[in-house]
Design a protein around this motif. Structure first.
Motif, PDB file in Angstrom:
ATOM      1  N   LEU A  95       0.829  -1.197   0.000  1.00 49.61           N
ATOM      2  CA  LEU A  95       0.000   0.000   0.000  1.00 49.61           C
ATOM      3  C   LEU A  95       0.866   1.250   0.000  1.00 49.61           C
ATOM      4  N   SER A  96       0.415   2.261  -0.749  1.00 48.33           N
ATOM      5  CA  SER A  96       1.189   3.501  -0.826  1.00 48.33           C
ATOM      6  C   SER A  96       0.280   4.690  -0.531  1.00 48.33           C
ATOM      7  N   GLY A  97       0.824   5.880  -0.675  1.00 49.25           N
ATOM      8  CA  GLY A  97       0.037   7.070  -0.350  1.00 49.25           C
ATOM      9  C   GLY A  97       0.061   7.315   1.146  1.00 49.25           C
ATOM     10  N   SER A  98      -0.809   8.196   1.602  1.00 47.03           N
ATOM     11  CA  SER A  98      -0.788   8.521   3.024  1.00 47.03           C
ATOM     12  C   SER A  98      -1.977   7.895   3.753  1.00 47.03           C
ATOM     13  N   ILE A  99      -1.890   7.906   5.065  1.00 47.56           N
ATOM     14  CA  ILE A  99      -2.983   7.375   5.890  1.00 47.56           C
ATOM     15  C   ILE A  99      -4.147   8.355   5.784  1.00 47.56           C
ATOM     16  N   PRO A 100      -5.397   7.864   5.549  1.00 45.81           N
ATOM     17  CA  PRO A 100      -6.525   8.798   5.429  1.00 45.81           C
ATOM     18  C   PRO A 100      -6.604   9.750   6.630  1.00 45.81           C
ATOM     19  N   GLU A 101      -6.834  11.010   6.317  1.00 48.72           N
ATOM     20  CA  GLU A 101      -6.823  12.057   7.338  1.00 48.72           C
ATOM     21  C   GLU A 101      -7.911  11.872   8.385  1.00 48.72           C
ATOM     22  N   ASN A 102      -9.059  11.253   7.937  1.00 49.40           N
ATOM     23  CA  ASN A 102     -10.212  11.105   8.842  1.00 49.40           C
ATOM     24  C   ASN A 102     -10.132   9.860   9.721  1.00 49.40           C
ATOM     25  N   SER A 132       3.429   6.859   3.232  1.00 52.59           N
ATOM     26  CA  SER A 132       4.260   8.045   3.455  1.00 52.59           C
ATOM     27  C   SER A 132       3.362   9.218   3.812  1.00 52.59           C
ATOM     28  N   GLY A 133       3.940  10.386   3.880  1.00 51.03           N
ATOM     29  CA  GLY A 133       3.153  11.598   4.121  1.00 51.03           C
ATOM     30  C   GLY A 133       2.924  11.857   5.596  1.00 51.03           C
ATOM     31  N   ASP A 134       2.044  12.824   5.866  1.00 47.71           N
ATOM     32  CA  ASP A 134       1.772  13.214   7.251  1.00 47.71           C
ATOM     33  C   ASP A 134       0.998  12.116   7.972  1.00 47.71           C
ATOM     34  N   ILE A 135       1.326  11.973   9.252  1.00 43.46           N
ATOM     35  CA  ILE A 135       0.567  11.013  10.059  1.00 43.46           C
ATOM     36  C   ILE A 135      -0.569  11.775  10.715  1.00 43.46           C
ATOM     37  N   PRO A 136      -1.837  11.417  10.345  1.00 41.97           N
ATOM     38  CA  PRO A 136      -2.963  12.172  10.910  1.00 41.97           C
ATOM     39  C   PRO A 136      -3.171  11.830  12.384  1.00 41.97           C
ATOM     40  N   SER A 137      -4.035  12.592  12.979  1.00 36.63           N
ATOM     41  CA  SER A 137      -4.423  12.359  14.352  1.00 36.63           C
ATOM     42  C   SER A 137      -5.103  10.992  14.454  1.00 36.63           C
ATOM     43  N   MET A 138      -4.616  10.153  15.366  1.00 30.80           N
ATOM     44  CA  MET A 138      -5.114   8.779  15.466  1.00 30.80           C
ATOM     45  C   MET A 138      -6.282   8.682  16.450  1.00 30.80           C
ATOM     46  N   PRO A 139      -7.138   7.660  16.303  1.00 29.47           N
ATOM     47  CA  PRO A 139      -8.240   7.498  17.271  1.00 29.47           C
ATOM     48  C   PRO A 139      -7.690   7.297  18.684  1.00 29.47           C
ATOM     49  N   THR A 140      -8.246   7.992  19.638  1.00 26.92           N
ATOM     50  CA  THR A 140      -7.734   7.864  21.012  1.00 26.92           C
ATOM     51  C   THR A 140      -8.151   6.549  21.654  1.00 26.92           C
ATOM     52  N   THR A 141      -9.014   5.793  20.933  1.00 24.97           N
ATOM     53  CA  THR A 141      -9.405   4.472  21.441  1.00 24.97           C
ATOM     54  C   THR A 141      -8.301   3.433  21.252  1.00 24.97           C
ATOM     55  N   LEU A 142      -7.267   3.751  20.478  1.00 23.92           N
ATOM     56  CA  LEU A 142      -6.212   2.770  20.217  1.00 23.92           C
ATOM     57  C   LEU A 142      -5.608   2.286  21.525  1.00 23.92           C
ATOM     58  N   GLN A 143      -5.565   0.953  21.668  1.00 21.47           N
ATOM     59  CA  GLN A 143      -5.035   0.370  22.899  1.00 21.47           C
ATOM     60  C   GLN A 143      -4.029  -0.730  22.634  1.00 21.47           C
TER      61      GLN A 143
END
Ligand SMILES: *[C@@H]1O[C@H](CO)[C@@H](O)[C@H](O)[C@H]1NC(C)=O
Ligand SMILES: *[C@@H]1O[C@H](CO)[C@@H](O)[C@H](O)[C@H]1NC(C)=O
Ligand SMILES: *[C@@H]1O[C@H](CO)[C@@H](O)[C@H](O)[C@H]1NC(C)=O
Ligand SMILES: *[C@@H]1O[C@H](CO)[C@@H](O)[C@H](O)[C@H]1NC(C)=O
Ligand SMILES: *[C@@H]1O[C@H](CO)[C@@H](O)[C@H](O)[C@H]1NC(C)=O
Ligand SMILES: *[C@@H]1O[C@H](CO)[C@@H](O)[C@H](O)[C@H]1NC(C)=O
Ligand SMILES: *[C@@H]1O[C@H](CO)[C@@H](O)[C@H](O)[C@H]1NC(C)=O
Ligand SMILES: *[C@@H]1O[C@H](CO)[C@@H](O)[C@H](O)[C@H]1NC(C)=O
Ligand SMILES: *[C@@H]1O[C@H](CO)[C@@H](O)[C@H](O)[C@H]1NC(C)=O
Ligand SMILES: *[C@@H]1O[C@H](CO)[C@@H](O)[C@H](O)[C@H]1NC(C)=O
Ligand SMILES: *[C@@H]1O[C@H](CO)[C@@H](O)[C@H](O)[C@H]1NC(C)=O
Ligand SMILES: *[C@@H]1O[C@H](CO)[C@@H](O)[C@H](O)[C@H]1NC(C)=O
Length: 635
Positions: free
Chosen positions: A463-470, A488-499
């Motif tokens: 997979l290429s491109g960036s992580i979806p912003e939403n 690649s690209g900017d790393i968007p704000s991740m869900p705070t539910t990640l555990q």
């Protein structure tokens, strides 16, 4: 006011009208009063001063309509620990049913056995869920006893003639005790036994052929013992048998004669030592078959899965080879053929006609070919597991039609092409695992609409491109695995539910470690290794209280290494710009490994998987899954 009182008094008397003119015999009343005194526990509110009619005491039933004698006493789960009261019960000659399950009784007094043995009416004794210990007592008399439940105790020793005098015994439950010796066969001289539960003991030896003398048996459960040898061929003579459960023993032969029992609907013999081919015709009358975790080999005969009544089939974890038959029962709800050596293509055209198919598990075989678009017709599917095969081609957009799907596992195949945006239509999806394929293109931003997704694993693709912003809007997400791609690209704000984990390792990310990661206060594993991150290791990592592993190796980080709590495993090797401080020696590892312990988040995830299975009534599977996971973690 007075009028109301009168009214209440009147309706009270009226509603208990039958009791006013009919009474317990004075003998029984005295016995019940004596019984209430000897039951020295606060959890029973039997009080002759508050309620003069013992027939109205909680757990007591009298014959109706005359209410002249007690027929049933239930003292279930009232914290009784002394058995002293038991002989008193035997003074109630009319007693039919005694339930003392769920207490802490450790013995059955011999006076109870001798006195109650004389009661002609007594039909049911329930001593389950107590602390009974020692060997099984000898039952003398009890001529009318039909139901004996001694399950969930600590009874031990071998069983010989102790129950043989029970001429009316129809249902015997000795499961979950510590019984040893061979499987008992002297279970009532007149052989009217219908239900025999011996599971979870330590019975060993063979299944005695004498068991077929009990012609009325409808249920046999011998699971979780240490029984070996072949199942006797004459078991086919039990023409009323409906349920046969032999799971978790060391049995080695399945008799062909089972196919002669037209009433048999459920046969479970998973986790034994059965080998060779599955006997032909065995499913002819069955609804449920479980032969998983054996050493069965050969191919699945073309008519094995076709009988009209067949609803669930589990042949997983054997050595079966050849192709999956195309003749499938229209009633199939669950088909599990995972972890065998099945090859050739998935018979999707046949599968697509099944109206009630809910669980399809064909993982870890050698299946080839494409994932057919026809799979989209399996609208009732909740779980689809085709992982660990050699499936190729692209993910069909028709998958999006599986609107009930909760678990989709296609990892470890040879799939190519892009992730279809229709995947976002599977709104119930909670686990998506398409890792270790050769998928390319970018991650479609629409996946963020999967609001129930807990686990998304896209690792090991192209997979290429960036992580979806939403992606931050995926408010159920607990694990996100994106490692080993070309992202690649900017790393968007991740869900705070990640555990459970956030894994971005082995991609093409660069620049500073994003400050938004500071919000992931529940995160346990963060893997940013093998990228091109630069700048300093942010100090906020020290505030992530749940963190157990922080993997930053092989980046271009520089500056001072912050001090970490000793419970965090930190790997910072391969970052040439980092300077050593007095506190931390790079690369560091934590002294005590936390790996053996299951994290809370993992348990939640397993519970979700378990829940999906449980709908089909397959909790055993979920438990074994849990066990498997624990074992895996320990290793
Ligand atoms: C009840 O208890 C009394 C005294 O405690 C005793 O005299 C009597 O025999 C008992 N009666 C029955 C029916 O158990
Ligand atoms: C009832 O139990 C209490 C302690 O739980 C004990 O002191 C008392 O002697 C008991 N009474 C009878 C009649 O068994
Ligand atoms: C005995 O009691 C237990 C727990 O209350 C119940 O689950 C079980 O069905 C009962 N056994 C019989 C034979 O009624
Ligand atoms: C069963 O017996 C074994 C010893 O033979 C003992 O260690 C174990 O605790 C017993 N289990 C129960 C439930 O009593
Ligand atoms: C024991 O087995 C009998 C017969 O199958 C069943 O009716 C009863 O509910 C079982 N007891 C428990 C505690 O499950
Ligand atoms: C089976 O049960 C019936 C009654 O349900 C009884 O008449 C018959 O004797 C029993 N069969 C055997 C072999 O005991
Ligand atoms: C089961 O039986 C075999 C012998 O038949 C014995 O070697 C083994 O220890 C037994 N296993 C258990 C758990 O009792
Ligand atoms: C099944 O029953 C038929 C007729 O009773 C009998 O001839 C046959 O031998 C039985 N088959 C097996 C495998 O027991
Ligand atoms: C599918 O399930 C429904 C509801 O349980 C049932 O009525 C129907 O007969 C089943 N269809 C088939 C083909 O078995
Ligand atoms: C997804 O597949 C990978 C690779 O087999 C495996 O390690 C991981 O545990 C799977 N995760 C889930 C939730 O199925
Ligand atoms: C994905 O791979 C296929 C070959 O499998 C190729 O034809 C296609 O151009 C690739 N797409 C992208 C976006 O890289
Ligand atoms: C991944 O994609 C690149 C082009 O973007 C291609 O060169 C490479 O072969 C692909 N790798 C795999 C495993 O498909």
């Amino acid at each position: 006011m007075a009028r109301y009182s009168f009214f209440f008094f009147f309706s009270f008397s009226f509603s208990f009208y039958p009791m006013v003119f009919s009474q317990l015999s004075s003998n029984q009343k005295t016995t019940m009063i004596n019984l209430s005194r000897s039951l020295n526990v606060t959890s029973i509110s039997w009080d002759i001063n508050k309620e003069p009619n013992p027939c109205l005491w909680k757990g007591v039933s009298c014959n109706s309509p005359s209410y002249s004698s007690v027929i049933k006493i239930s003292l279930s789960g009232v914290f009784l620990s002394s058995s002293d009261f038991l002989p008193l019960v035997c003074q109630i000659e009319s007693l039919q049913n005694l339930d003392v399950s769920g207490n802490r009784l450790s013995k059955i007094p011999s006076k109870f056995l001798s006195d109650c043995g004389k009661l002609h009416e007594l039909k049911l004794l329930n001593f389950s869920y107590n602390n009974l210990e020692g060997s099984l007592p000898l039952f003398v008399g009890f001529a009318g006893l039909e139901f004996l439940d001694l399950s969930h105790n600590r009874l031990s020793g071998a069983i010989d003639l102790e129950l043989d005098g029970l001429v009316g015994l129809r249902s015997l439950n000795l499961s979950l005790n510590n019984f040893t010796g061979s499987v008992p066969t002297r279970l009532g001289k007149s052989k009217v036994l219908k239900e025999l539960q011996l599971s979870m003991n330590k019975f060993h030896g063979i299944i005695p052929v004498d068991i077929v003398g009990y012609r009325n048996l409808t249920l046999i459960d011998f699971s979780s013992n240490n029984i070996s040898g072949s199942v006797p061929d004459r078991i086919g003579e039990l023409s009323k048998l409906e349920v046969l459960i032999l799971s978790s023993n060391s049995l080695s032969g399945i008799p062909q004669s089972l196919s002669n029992i037209t009433s048999l609907t459920r046969f479970a013999a998973n986790s034994n030592k059965f080998n060779g081919a599955i006997p032909a015709g065995i499913t002819k009358h069955l609804r449920n078959l479980d032969l998983s975790y054996n050493s069965l080999s050969g191919s699945i005969s073309s008519d094995l899965l076709s009988p009209l009544n067949l609803q669930t089939v589990d042949l997983s974890n054997n050595g079966l080879s050849g192709s999956i038959p195309t003749a499938l029962s229209p009633s199939l709800v669950r088909l599990r053929l995972g972890s065998n050596s099945l090859d050739y293509v998935i018979p999707t055209a046949a599968i697509a006609t099944l109206q009630n198919l809910t669980y399809l598990e064909l993982e870890n075989n050698a299946l080839t070919g494409l994932i057919s678009t026809e799979l989209g017709f399996c609208k009732t599917l909740m779980l689809l597991n085709l992982a660990g095969n050699q499936l190729s081609g692209s993910l069909p957009m028709e998958l999006g039609k599986l609107s009930h799907l909760q678990v989709l596992k296609l990892e470890l195949n040879l799939l190519t092409g892009q992730i279809p945006i229709q995947i976002a239509q599977m709104s119930k999806l909670s686990i998506l695992n398409i890792s270790w394929n050769s998928l390319n293109g970018s991650i479609p931003p629409l996946v963020a609409s999967l609001k129930n997704l807990i686990n998304m694993n896209l690792q090991g693709n192209n997979l290429s491109g960036s992580i979806p912003e939403n992606i931050g809007s995926m408010t159920s997400l607990m694990e996100l695995q994106l490692g080993e791609n070309h992202l690649s690209g900017d790393i968007p704000s991740m869900p705070t539910t990640l555990q459970i984990a956030l894994n971005l390792s082995s991609n093409l990310f660069e620049g500073h470690i994003p400050v938004t990661l500071a919000r992931l206060t529940g995160l346990e594993i963060l893997d940013l290794s093998n990228n091109k991150f630069s700048g300093e290791i942010p100090a906020f990592f020290r505030q992530l209280g749940a963190l157990t592993q922080l993997l930053l190796s092989n980046n271009q980080l520089s500056g001072e290494i912050p001090e970490f709590d000793s419970r965090v495993i930190v790997n910072i090797s391969g970052n040439e710009g980092l300077t050593n401080t007095s506190h931390t020696e790079p690369p560091t590892t934590s002294p005590k490994s936390e790996k053996a312990k299951m994290s809370c988040a993992e348990i939640i995830l397993l519970a979700v998987v378990a829940a999906v299975f449980a709908v089909g009534g397959c909790t055993i599977l979920a438990i074994s899954l849990l066990g498997y996971k624990l074992v895996k973690k320990r290793n």
